[in-house]
Motif scaffolding. Sequence first.
Motif, mmCIF file in Angstrom:
data_model
loop_
_atom_site.group_PDB
_atom_site.id
_atom_site.type_symbol
_atom_site.label_atom_id
_atom_site.label_comp_id
_atom_site.label_asym_id
_atom_site.label_seq_id
_atom_site.Cartn_x
_atom_site.Cartn_y
_atom_site.Cartn_z
ATOM 1 N N ASP A 136 0.824 -1.197 0.000
ATOM 2 C CA ASP A 136 0.000 0.000 0.000
ATOM 3 C C ASP A 136 0.866 1.259 0.000
ATOM 4 N N THR A 137 1.677 1.453 1.036
ATOM 5 C CA THR A 137 2.606 2.589 1.078
ATOM 6 C C THR A 137 4.028 2.150 0.771
ATOM 7 N N GLY A 138 4.304 0.875 0.966
ATOM 8 C CA GLY A 138 5.646 0.346 0.783
ATOM 9 C C GLY A 138 6.450 0.310 2.069
ATOM 10 N N GLY A 139 5.921 0.878 3.148
ATOM 11 C CA GLY A 139 6.660 0.973 4.399
ATOM 12 C C GLY A 139 7.172 -0.352 4.938
ATOM 13 N N GLN A 140 6.340 -1.360 4.908
ATOM 14 C CA GLN A 140 6.751 -2.648 5.466
ATOM 15 C C GLN A 140 7.838 -3.308 4.628
ATOM 16 N N LEU A 141 7.665 -3.316 3.323
ATOM 17 C CA LEU A 141 8.678 -3.944 2.475
ATOM 18 C C LEU A 141 9.970 -3.126 2.451
ATOM 19 N N LEU A 142 9.869 -1.815 2.552
ATOM 20 C CA LEU A 142 11.083 -0.998 2.646
ATOM 21 C C LEU A 142 11.846 -1.323 3.936
ATOM 22 N N ALA A 143 11.119 -1.575 5.015
ATOM 23 C CA ALA A 143 11.774 -1.980 6.268
ATOM 24 C C ALA A 143 12.455 -3.334 6.103
ATOM 25 N N LEU A 144 11.796 -4.274 5.426
ATOM 26 C CA LEU A 144 12.414 -5.584 5.197
ATOM 27 C C LEU A 144 13.662 -5.444 4.331
ATOM 28 N N GLN A 145 13.623 -4.563 3.330
ATOM 29 C CA GLN A 145 14.792 -4.328 2.490
ATOM 30 C C GLN A 145 15.952 -3.805 3.334
ATOM 31 N N LYS A 146 15.674 -2.882 4.232
ATOM 32 C CA LYS A 146 16.716 -2.347 5.107
ATOM 33 C C LYS A 146 17.273 -3.435 6.017
ATOM 34 N N LEU A 147 16.406 -4.280 6.530
ATOM 35 C CA LEU A 147 16.840 -5.392 7.377
ATOM 36 C C LEU A 147 17.810 -6.298 6.618
ATOM 37 N N VAL A 148 17.456 -6.636 5.383
ATOM 38 C CA VAL A 148 18.309 -7.482 4.541
ATOM 39 C C VAL A 148 19.647 -6.792 4.281
ATOM 40 N N GLU A 149 19.604 -5.516 3.957
ATOM 41 C CA GLU A 149 20.843 -4.775 3.694
ATOM 42 C C GLU A 149 21.698 -4.654 4.950
ATOM 43 N N ASP A 150 21.073 -4.462 6.123
ATOM 44 C CA ASP A 150 21.824 -4.391 7.383
ATOM 45 C C ASP A 150 22.562 -5.697 7.664
ATOM 46 N N ILE A 151 21.976 -6.801 7.254
ATOM 47 C CA ILE A 151 22.607 -8.112 7.432
ATOM 48 C C ILE A 151 23.757 -8.292 6.449
ATOM 49 N N GLY A 152 23.705 -7.580 5.330
ATOM 50 C CA GLY A 152 24.730 -7.710 4.298
ATOM 51 C C GLY A 152 24.355 -8.689 3.204
ATOM 52 N N ALA A 153 23.085 -9.140 3.211
ATOM 53 C CA ALA A 153 22.605 -10.043 2.169
ATOM 54 C C ALA A 153 22.181 -9.224 0.950
ATOM 55 N N GLU A 154 21.912 -9.911 -0.149
ATOM 56 C CA GLU A 154 21.525 -9.240 -1.392
ATOM 57 C C GLU A 154 20.011 -9.252 -1.552
ATOM 58 N N TRP A 155 19.422 -8.089 -1.676
ATOM 59 C CA TRP A 155 17.992 -7.922 -1.944
ATOM 60 C C TRP A 155 17.797 -8.065 -3.447
ATOM 61 N N ILE A 156 17.000 -9.053 -3.875
ATOM 62 C CA ILE A 156 16.773 -9.173 -5.318
ATOM 63 C C ILE A 156 15.428 -8.600 -5.736
ATOM 64 N N GLY A 157 14.506 -8.432 -4.786
ATOM 65 C CA GLY A 157 13.229 -7.826 -5.131
ATOM 66 C C GLY A 157 12.115 -8.256 -4.205
ATOM 67 N N ALA A 158 10.919 -7.766 -4.559
ATOM 68 C CA ALA A 158 9.711 -8.081 -3.798
ATOM 69 C C ALA A 158 8.612 -8.458 -4.776
ATOM 70 N N SER A 159 7.816 -9.436 -4.384
ATOM 71 C CA SER A 159 6.714 -9.898 -5.205
ATOM 72 C C SER A 159 5.449 -9.886 -4.358
ATOM 73 N N VAL A 160 4.401 -9.236 -4.867
ATOM 74 C CA VAL A 160 3.143 -9.138 -4.136
ATOM 75 C C VAL A 160 1.980 -9.523 -5.037
ATOM 76 N N LEU A 161 0.884 -9.871 -4.411
ATOM 77 C CA LEU A 161 -0.306 -10.176 -5.185
ATOM 78 C C LEU A 161 -0.946 -8.901 -5.738
ATOM 79 N N ILE A 162 -1.060 -7.862 -4.872
ATOM 80 C CA ILE A 162 -1.731 -6.638 -5.292
ATOM 81 C C ILE A 162 -0.845 -5.426 -5.016
#
Length: 185
Positions: A136-162
């Motif tokens: 909806d706003t992207g806030g939750q997935l943006l937080a998950l992206q930051k979490l992944v980046e903080d760990i040092g893993a590679e973010w390849i993308g996000a897939s949603v139904l809607i």
Amino acid sequence: MPSDISTDLQSRLAELFEWKINPQTGSEYFNLFAWWREPEVVAGIGDLLAKPFRDSTPTIVIGPSASGYLTGALTAASLGVGFCPIRKDPSPSFDSDPWITVTSPPDYQDRHLEFGLPKGLIRSSDRVLAVDDLIDTGGQLLALQKLVEDIGAEWIGASVLIDNLRENHPRRQLNLRSVFHIRDL
């Protein structure tokens, strides 16, 4: 999943999609629960969400509670990789292991949520795909992206139904793919 099956499933999802009215506020919302009652949806939804990222070879799928647990596990099974649930407002409930947490930008209810997971579940060598039912706003997935980046893993993308985003910036930043844009429903 062959494209005719994919198209049939998308048609079925569109057919089952419904708008509801909140009797207390009068506001409209969409009800995705009817989708999960249908066996063909449960059988195929992971393939639909995985399809745009299959060639990116994710090594793990993540999803936020609650709907991301369902969509994430189905997508991970389709890809043949593991799944890591990300808890909202996490608190180590039964162990003293260290947790990694991050706070989200405002979500659709203007809340700042904390997301987290036990340290070590996502490794720096991982290629991470995030999955959820809706953005909806992207806030939750943006937080998950930051979490992944903080760990040092590679973010390849996000897939949603809607995709219900009103702005393009989060779409680009997240490398977002969706089965439907809200205007298509």
